[in-house]
Design a protein around this motif. Structure first.
Motif: not given
Length: 87
Positions: A13, A27, A29-30, A33, A38-40
Motif C-alpha cells: 500500500f 500510503h 489506504l491511509w 484527506r 476515510v479510505t483511499f
C-alpha cells in the motif's frame, strides 16, 4: 512466513507517487484527506476535485491515475496474501 507476508501486505500500500502534491505521504489506504471518505484518500480527493468538471478534463485524468494506483496496491496486497508453499 506469516510475518513476512504481513510486512509485504503493508508495503503493497506504499506508493511514493500517490500524492504528488504531498511528498511526505505515500500510503494509498491511509493519508490526510480533504473529503469525507476515510479510505483511499488520493482517489477520494481527486474525485471530489473532478466532480462538476467536464469529462475528459485533466481532473478526470487524475482520477484515473489514482484509480490505477489503488488497483495496483490491491493486486499487490492480494499477491502478498497468497499461500506460500513450505520449503
Amino acid at each position: 512466513m506469516l510475518n513476512d507476508q504481513l510486512m509485504l501486505l503493508e508495503r503493497s500500500f506504499l506508493n511514493p507517487r500517490a500524492f504528488p502534491e504531498e511528498r511526505y505521504y505515500s500510503h494509498v489506504l491511509w493519508a490526510p484527506r480533504t473529503g469525507s471518505i476515510v479510505t483511499f484518500p488520493g482517489l477520494a480527493n481527486s474525485f471530489s476535485r473532478a466532480s462538476g468538471t467536464e469529462p475528459g478534463s485533466e481532473a478526470w485524468a487524475e482520477v484515473q491515475r489514482q484509480l490505477s494506483i489503488v488497483v495496483a496496491a490491491l493486486e499487490g496486497a492480494a499477491a502478498a496474501l497468497r499461500p506460500v508453499a513450505d520449503l
